[in-house]
Design an enzyme around this catalytic site. Structure first.
Site, PDB file in Angstrom:
ATOM      1  N   GLY A  46       0.835  -1.185   0.000  1.00 49.67           N
ATOM      2  CA  GLY A  46       0.000   0.000   0.000  1.00 49.67           C
ATOM      3  C   GLY A  46       0.875   1.241   0.000  1.00 49.67           C
ATOM      4  N   GLN A  51       3.319  10.002   1.200  1.00 48.36           N
ATOM      5  CA  GLN A  51       4.595   9.279   1.270  1.00 48.36           C
ATOM      6  C   GLN A  51       5.512   9.617   0.094  1.00 48.36           C
ATOM      7  OE1 GLN A  51       2.624   5.257   2.070  1.00 48.36           O
ATOM      8  NE2 GLN A  51       4.561   5.068   3.157  1.00 48.36           N
ATOM      9  N   CYS A  88       5.811  -0.329   7.309  1.00 49.61           N
ATOM     10  CA  CYS A  88       5.496   0.820   6.453  1.00 49.61           C
ATOM     11  C   CYS A  88       6.728   1.145   5.620  1.00 49.61           C
ATOM     12  CB  CYS A  88       5.133   2.004   7.342  1.00 49.61           C
ATOM     13  SG  CYS A  88       4.761   3.511   6.431  1.00 49.61           S
ATOM     14  N   LEU A  89       6.506   1.478   4.352  1.00 49.37           N
ATOM     15  CA  LEU A  89       7.633   1.812   3.479  1.00 49.37           C
ATOM     16  C   LEU A  89       8.365   3.070   3.957  1.00 49.37           C
ATOM     17  CD1 LEU A  89       6.047   1.092  -0.021  1.00 49.37           C
ATOM     18  CD2 LEU A  89       7.739  -0.313   1.195  1.00 49.37           C
ATOM     19  N   HIS A 130      -4.407   1.629   7.432  1.00 46.11           N
ATOM     20  CA  HIS A 130      -3.046   2.165   7.516  1.00 46.11           C
ATOM     21  C   HIS A 130      -2.850   3.300   6.495  1.00 46.11           C
ATOM     22  CE1 HIS A 130       1.504   1.326   7.804  1.00 46.11           C
ATOM     23  NE2 HIS A 130       1.387   2.177   6.809  1.00 46.11           N
ATOM     24  N   GLU A 131      -3.288   3.078   5.265  1.00 41.68           N
ATOM     25  CA  GLU A 131      -3.063   4.093   4.212  1.00 41.68           C
ATOM     26  C   GLU A 131      -3.922   5.330   4.458  1.00 41.68           C
ATOM     27  OE1 GLU A 131      -0.486   3.634   2.589  1.00 41.68           O
ATOM     28  OE2 GLU A 131      -0.338   1.489   3.026  1.00 41.68           O
ATOM     29  N   HIS A 134      -2.367   7.630   6.893  1.00 43.22           N
ATOM     30  CA  HIS A 134      -1.319   8.493   6.322  1.00 43.22           C
ATOM     31  C   HIS A 134      -1.891   9.832   5.854  1.00 43.22           C
ATOM     32  CE1 HIS A 134       2.440   6.273   6.211  1.00 43.22           C
ATOM     33  NE2 HIS A 134       1.880   5.198   5.687  1.00 43.22           N
TER      34      HIS A 134
HETATM   35 CO    CO Z   1       2.686   3.284   5.642  1.00 42.53          CO
END
Ligand code: CO
Length: 150
Positions: A46, A51, A88-89, A130-131, A134
């Site tokens: 995701g 991000q 998370c990235l 989660h997304e 953000h």
């Molecule tokens: Co994330």
């Protein structure tokens, strides 16, 4: 298409609230394409626009079958809770447990401007939650109950 740089957790922009998309213009379509390539390149599940440094309410969710694109996503229903183990990235190398809804129903626009509704549970429900977090400047580390050590 182009791979964009994924911001890391100490970047203040990740803490800002993203704005709604009012018009799905060429810029948004390019953003979606670039996010898709960036997500694939990073082998993530995701990605949210902040991000990659864009404070717009746009996310991608890989359901395992397809990568969904959602513009202005909203959780309209949720039920149950699950102990999700996630990463998370923007926070590489860290995994932790977070209490997430077990099931979510999410509405958002696709790139054609159609309002779509998706139901998800378990891991995919976690990705949606989660997304969308953000987009409000929330990182999963804000909600971790216990870190997972390798
Ligand atoms: Co994330």
């Amino acid at each position: 298409m182009a791979i964009r740089t994924i911001l890391q957790e100490n970047e203040p922009l990740l803490r800002k609230k993203s704005r709604e998309v009012l018009e799905i213009d060429a810029k948004i379509l390019t953003l979606l394409d670039d996010m898709k390539e960036t997500l694939a390149g990073a082998e993530g599940v995701g990605l949210a626009a902040p991000q990659v440094g864009i404070l717009r309410r746009v996310i991608l969710v890989d359901t395992g079958k397809e990568v969904l694109e959602l513009i202005n996503p909203k959780i309209v229903r949720q039920s149950g809770t699950q102990d999700s183990c996630e990463g998370c990235l923007s926070v590489p190398g860290v995994r932790g447990h977070v209490a997430r809804p077990k099931k979510v129903t999410v509405q958002g626009y696709n790139r054609d401007g159609d309002l779509m509704e998706y139901e998800a549970q378990d891991f995919v429900a976690t990705i949606f939650s989660h997304e969308i977090d953000h987009l409000d400047g929330i990182l999963f580390t804000d909600k971790v109950t216990k870190y997972e050590r390798d």
